[in-house]
Each structure stands twice: as structure tokens, then as C-alpha cells.
Write a protein that holds these residues in place. Sequence first.
Motif, PDB file in Angstrom:
ATOM      1  N   GLY A 287       0.961  -1.122  -0.155  1.00 20.29           N
ATOM      2  CA  GLY A 287       0.120  -0.043  -0.025  1.00 20.29           C
ATOM      3  C   GLY A 287       0.820   1.315  -0.105  1.00 20.29           C
ATOM      4  N   PHE A 288       1.740   1.241   0.908  1.00 12.60           N
ATOM      5  CA  PHE A 288       2.785   2.383   0.729  1.00 12.60           C
ATOM      6  C   PHE A 288       3.678   2.629  -0.223  1.00 12.60           C
ATOM      7  N   MET A 289       4.133   1.451  -1.129  1.00 13.05           N
ATOM      8  CA  MET A 289       4.622   1.654  -2.464  1.00 13.05           C
ATOM      9  C   MET A 289       3.790   2.194  -3.409  1.00 13.05           C
ATOM     10  N   ALA A 290       2.451   1.657  -3.305  1.00 16.11           N
ATOM     11  CA  ALA A 290       1.636   2.311  -4.369  1.00 16.11           C
ATOM     12  C   ALA A 290       1.086   3.646  -4.146  1.00 16.11           C
ATOM     13  N   TYR A 291       1.241   4.217  -2.846  1.00 19.84           N
ATOM     14  CA  TYR A 291       1.133   5.482  -2.399  1.00 19.84           C
ATOM     15  C   TYR A 291       2.070   6.631  -3.232  1.00 19.84           C
ATOM     16  N   ARG A 292       3.122   6.284  -3.426  1.00 18.09           N
ATOM     17  CA  ARG A 292       4.276   7.005  -4.197  1.00 18.09           C
ATOM     18  C   ARG A 292       3.673   7.110  -5.542  1.00 18.09           C
ATOM     19  N   SER A 293       3.021   6.169  -6.191  1.00 17.20           N
ATOM     20  CA  SER A 293       2.789   5.978  -7.730  1.00 17.20           C
ATOM     21  C   SER A 293       1.179   6.659  -7.654  1.00 17.20           C
ATOM     22  N   THR A 294       0.707   7.434  -6.686  1.00 15.41           N
ATOM     23  CA  THR A 294      -0.765   8.036  -6.664  1.00 15.41           C
ATOM     24  C   THR A 294      -0.673   9.428  -6.663  1.00 15.41           C
ATOM     25  N   ASN A 295      -0.924  10.050  -8.017  1.00 18.09           N
ATOM     26  CA  ASN A 295      -0.556  11.408  -7.943  1.00 18.09           C
ATOM     27  C   ASN A 295      -2.049  12.157  -8.206  1.00 18.09           C
ATOM     28  N   ASN A 296      -2.982  11.528  -8.556  1.00 19.42           N
ATOM     29  CA  ASN A 296      -4.231  12.101  -8.972  1.00 19.42           C
ATOM     30  C   ASN A 296      -5.383  11.215  -8.900  1.00 19.42           C
ATOM     31  N   LEU A 297      -6.593  11.878  -8.988  1.00 22.78           N
ATOM     32  CA  LEU A 297      -7.921  10.933  -8.692  1.00 22.78           C
ATOM     33  C   LEU A 297      -7.829   9.621  -9.693  1.00 22.78           C
ATOM     34  N   SER A 298      -7.469   9.803 -10.935  1.00 24.36           N
ATOM     35  CA  SER A 298      -7.426   8.692 -11.902  1.00 24.36           C
ATOM     36  C   SER A 298      -6.582   7.593 -11.236  1.00 24.36           C
ATOM     37  N   ASP A 299      -5.437   8.023 -10.695  1.00 23.75           N
ATOM     38  CA  ASP A 299      -4.529   6.917 -10.168  1.00 23.75           C
ATOM     39  C   ASP A 299      -5.015   6.394  -8.941  1.00 23.75           C
ATOM     40  N   TYR A 300      -5.620   7.113  -8.128  1.00 21.22           N
ATOM     41  CA  TYR A 300      -6.301   6.532  -6.900  1.00 21.22           C
ATOM     42  C   TYR A 300      -7.383   5.582  -7.374  1.00 21.22           C
ATOM     43  N   ILE A 301      -8.195   5.866  -8.326  1.00 25.46           N
ATOM     44  CA  ILE A 301      -9.349   5.213  -8.544  1.00 25.46           C
ATOM     45  C   ILE A 301      -9.306   4.131  -9.665  1.00 25.46           C
ATOM     46  N   LEU A 302      -8.461   4.355 -10.658  1.00 28.87           N
ATOM     47  CA  LEU A 302      -8.333   3.398 -11.823  1.00 28.87           C
ATOM     48  C   LEU A 302      -6.436   2.826 -12.068  1.00 28.87           C
ATOM     49  N   GLY A 303      -5.690   3.675 -11.261  1.00 30.76           N
ATOM     50  CA  GLY A 303      -4.542   3.253 -11.472  1.00 30.76           C
ATOM     51  C   GLY A 303      -3.741   3.495 -12.439  1.00 30.76           C
ATOM     52  N   GLY A 304      -4.505   5.010 -13.058  1.00 30.07           N
ATOM     53  CA  GLY A 304      -4.048   5.439 -14.378  1.00 30.07           C
ATOM     54  C   GLY A 304      -4.069   4.422 -15.584  1.00 30.07           C
ATOM     55  N   ARG A 305      -4.898   3.571 -15.432  1.00 30.60           N
ATOM     56  CA  ARG A 305      -5.061   2.608 -16.805  1.00 30.60           C
ATOM     57  C   ARG A 305      -3.886   1.915 -17.035  1.00 30.60           C
ATOM     58  N   SER A 306      -3.079   1.344 -15.983  1.00 27.62           N
ATOM     59  CA  SER A 306      -1.880   1.022 -16.526  1.00 27.62           C
ATOM     60  C   SER A 306      -1.751  -0.654 -16.010  1.00 27.62           C
ATOM     61  N   LEU A 307      -2.607  -1.265 -15.996  1.00 25.50           N
ATOM     62  CA  LEU A 307      -2.391  -2.751 -15.725  1.00 25.50           C
ATOM     63  C   LEU A 307      -2.231  -3.646 -16.694  1.00 25.50           C
ATOM     64  N   GLY A 308      -1.186  -4.552 -16.665  1.00 27.66           N
ATOM     65  CA  GLY A 308      -1.108  -5.286 -17.658  1.00 27.66           C
ATOM     66  C   GLY A 308      -1.949  -6.716 -17.606  1.00 27.66           C
TER      67      GLY A 308
ATOM     68  N   SER B 172      -4.603  -1.732 -22.119  1.00 30.28           N
ATOM     69  CA  SER B 172      -5.079  -1.695 -23.647  1.00 30.28           C
ATOM     70  C   SER B 172      -5.929  -2.915 -23.793  1.00 30.28           C
ATOM     71  N   VAL B 173      -6.531  -2.904 -25.007  1.00 33.66           N
ATOM     72  CA  VAL B 173      -7.647  -3.875 -25.205  1.00 33.66           C
ATOM     73  C   VAL B 173      -6.863  -5.057 -25.609  1.00 33.66           C
ATOM     74  N   LYS B 174      -5.789  -4.977 -26.032  1.00 32.68           N
ATOM     75  CA  LYS B 174      -4.739  -6.254 -26.365  1.00 32.68           C
ATOM     76  C   LYS B 174      -4.578  -6.929 -25.350  1.00 32.68           C
ATOM     77  N   SER B 175      -4.510  -6.356 -23.933  1.00 34.52           N
ATOM     78  CA  SER B 175      -4.339  -7.217 -22.899  1.00 34.52           C
ATOM     79  C   SER B 175      -5.184  -8.088 -22.319  1.00 34.52           C
ATOM     80  N   ILE B 176      -6.461  -7.704 -22.783  1.00 31.41           N
ATOM     81  CA  ILE B 176      -7.745  -8.456 -22.306  1.00 31.41           C
ATOM     82  C   ILE B 176      -7.803  -9.960 -22.653  1.00 31.41           C
ATOM     83  N   ALA B 177      -7.382 -10.236 -23.912  1.00 24.77           N
ATOM     84  CA  ALA B 177      -7.597 -11.521 -24.203  1.00 24.77           C
ATOM     85  C   ALA B 177      -6.620 -12.609 -23.503  1.00 24.77           C
ATOM     86  N   ASN B 178      -5.487 -12.046 -23.239  1.00 26.59           N
ATOM     87  CA  ASN B 178      -4.488 -12.788 -22.429  1.00 26.59           C
ATOM     88  C   ASN B 178      -5.072 -12.986 -21.104  1.00 26.59           C
TER      89      ASN B 178
END
Length: 494
Positions: A22-43, A263-269
Motif C-alpha cells: 500500500g505504501f509503495m503504491a502511495y508513491r505512484s498515486t498522484n491524482n484521482l485517476s491513479d487512486y480510482i483506476l491506477g492510471g489505466r496501467s494494468l498489464g 490496452s484492449v490487447k491485454s484483455i484476451a491474454n
Amino acid sequence: MSVSNPTLITFVIYIAAMVLIGFMAYRSTNNLSDYILGGRSLGSVVTALSAGASDMSGWLLMGLPGAIYMSGLSESWIAIGLIVGAYLNWLFVAGRLRVQTEHNGDALTLPDYFSSRFEDKSGLLRIISAVVILVFFTIYCASGIVAGARLFESTFGMSYETALWAGAAATIAYTFVGGFLAVSWTDTVQATLMIFALILTPIIVLLATGGVDTTFLAIEAKNPDNFNMLKNTTFIGIISLMGWGLGYFGQPHILARFMAADSVKSIANARRISMTWMILCLGGTVAVGFFGIAYFSAHPEVAGPVNENHERVFIELAKLLFNPWIAGVLLSAILAAVMSTLSCQLLVCSSALTEDFYKTFLRKNASQVELVWVGRAMVLVVALIAIAMAANPNNRVLGLVSYAWAGFGAAFGPVVLISVIWKGMTRNGALAGILVGAITVIVWKHFELLGLYEIIPGFIFASLAIYFVSKLGAPTAGMIERFDAAEKDYNLNK
């Protein structure tokens, strides 16, 4: 407090690791998009495992094994329904929702998406959908807190009241600090722990009861109907259990994972990884409850806690059959299931209050820092309400989950599914779908009509309402244009 030190130490290490993430993620949370959706960055791996872990709450290691232990394989229809529903959700909704939310105002929440997709200037669609989220998710959160309390109560001999706070504290801590990234990263660790526990435990139970043949003979001796998939079932009963699969289309905490994929490409995998994980976990869950029948038949002297509360079957097997250090790891898997789902639910409630009420109606020009801290405050508010609701020690995990699951499945499922595949859907159609779905679930549950699980009539009536009300009007040119652009984007990149 009676406690075996190795188990306690394992729990403390596990909880400390989750809070550290949680504290590691805190350092990557800069705005509401980061806090709610992680900046749309999940592999694809994190998307897959966090979707699975956020879905499978405490009922996976408590509610479902307990139901199988009590009734045999006739309760496994629910697992079949869930597998089918999850696969269809990945296939039809996941990729399309990812692009539709981006093309419709880069929506961060479901109410935000509905409002942009259907050009709802009144704010009514946003308010009603956010209220539905808060009502049903608070019930859902309570189910997670009950499961955590049961775990701490039976493992450490705590009173239920103390266990309630102990079980909730760690989840609240890392969700409060790290937001969506913390939740998703911890979900990945927790999903790994859950599958390890659910593959290892049935194998050891099988060995402890003398192998496959001896185990099956013992189960048959206890009650031959334990093998009967149709035991004490009716057509309506089977349909009700299978109907759980419909719930996937409307669960905000699962849909948020699709929206957050890089991305959409990540969805099938991600779909392939998630479905493999899910099938192995559900198979292990059914096996734990089923083989537990043989074990406790052979050892009635230790069956007291399970006979008193059948949802403790996994907990008791782990404590009886494993070295305390391994038992600590296995029992941490229950905590993982509870924490992974509860954290997602707290975050979705927080985002509904922050994005859909506070920012939209109270502070349109609020800074990103302010919104993140409001989001954190809302996590605490929702958690405290859920703890108050969970205070009744007679609560059953599966009962609380089934009501909340039905509420979301019927209120949001048809709206989400139809909104990503039919351009002719209108704002009034969406509004009708949410209201009809939610009201049907509440009324049907109250009167227990026909013995049918309330999600099924709710889903059907909501779908019909969407279609017929949408046909009374027409979507605007802008709605059609954005839908077509998103669909083109999806087909190019899937």
C-alpha cells in the motif's frame, strides 16, 4: 487468547507485506485517476488475477465449501454458473467496456460512464447508479468483514467483536493509503496465495482420509446422495444456482479491472489467465468441502466446530492437518480472499462518493490532491458503516453476498452489457434498467417469490425495460458517433 505462535507470526508477516505494498503504491498515486483506476496501467497478468481475486471473496473459502460440506455436490451448480458467467463477461464486456469508457469522457466510474455514454445532463443517472452502488456495496463490504471476523475468531480465540475490528483494520489501511494500485498489486499476491491453498488442501485431505477410493466410500457411507448433483434440487433450484453467473455483468469492482487495463490487447491474454485461475480455485473449493465430509465422518471427535458452523470447514482442516507454519499460510489465504474483495468494494464506494457526488455536485473545481484525500476519507466512512452492519454474529457470509451480488447483477448487468453492444440504447432506457433491476431484486427477495433467486427476474425485467423504453426514443447523433468510434477502436485492437 489461545494462539499458536507460528500462525500468528505468519498472519502478522502477511498483513505487514500487504500494508507495505500500500505504501509503495502511495508513491505512484498522484491524482484521482491513479487512486480510482491506477492510471489505466494494468498489464494482462495483474488485470486477470486482480479481477479474479476481487471477485472471489471470503465465500470462496468459507461459504461455498460449507455449502458443499452440508449438501454434497448438488451445491456445485453455483460454481458452474459462475464459470460460464465470468467467461461471457470477459468475452463480451471486458474489451468493449475498456474502449467505451475511454471514448466517453475517459470515465473513471460506472456512474461516470453511464452519464457520459447517454449524455445525461440532469445528473439523475449518475445519482441513482451511485446510490445503488453505495447501498449494495455496503452490504457486500459487511459480508467481507463478517468473513474476516470469523477467521480471527476461530483462529485466535478472539471474541467476535474484537475479531471484527482486527479483520477489517489491515484492509482499510492499505486501501486508504495506496488506492487502486495497492488494491490491484495486493490482489495479485492474494490470488497466488488462494490458488496455492485450494490446490494443496484437498490433496492433503485426500491423503489423510486414505486416498480417492476410501474417501469416496466414506462420503457415500455418510449419505449416498452426496454424489447426486440433483439431490433435493428442483428445476428452479438449479436455475437459481446457475443464475449467479448473470451477476458478473454488473459487478463494479470487477468491471473496474477491465476499465483499468493498459490496452484492449491485454484483455484476451488476461481472460485466459483469469479463467484458468478461476476453474482451479472453484474446483479446489468444491473438493475441500466434499472431502471434508469424509474426514470429519472418520474423526467425529474434532467435528464439533464444523457441525456448529459449516462455513469453518476449510479453517478446521487447515488447523488439523498442517504444520502450524503452513496452516498460517493457508489461513492467510482466507484473509487474502476477504481483503482482496473488501478493498475493491471500499474503493468503488469511495470513488462513487468522491467522483459522482463530491466532485460533480459540491466541488467541481476541487484539486486532484483534495479529491484523493476525500476519496481516502470516504474509504473510512464506508468501512465504519459496514463494520456496524456486520456486528451481528449470526450473519452468514453467503447470505449477505447473494443479496448484494443479485442487486448489482440485476441493476447494472443488463445496462452494462447492452450499452456496449447496442448503439440504439437511450438514457431513459438505462435509467429504466437500473431502477427496474434494483426494485425487482428488493421486492423479490422480500416476498421470496417462487423460491427463485432474485437476480434472474431482476436481470430479465431490467433487460426488457431497457429495450422497450429505448425504443420509445432514439439516441442522439453524438451517442451513435462515440459508440461507432469505440467499436471501431475495439475491432482494430482486440
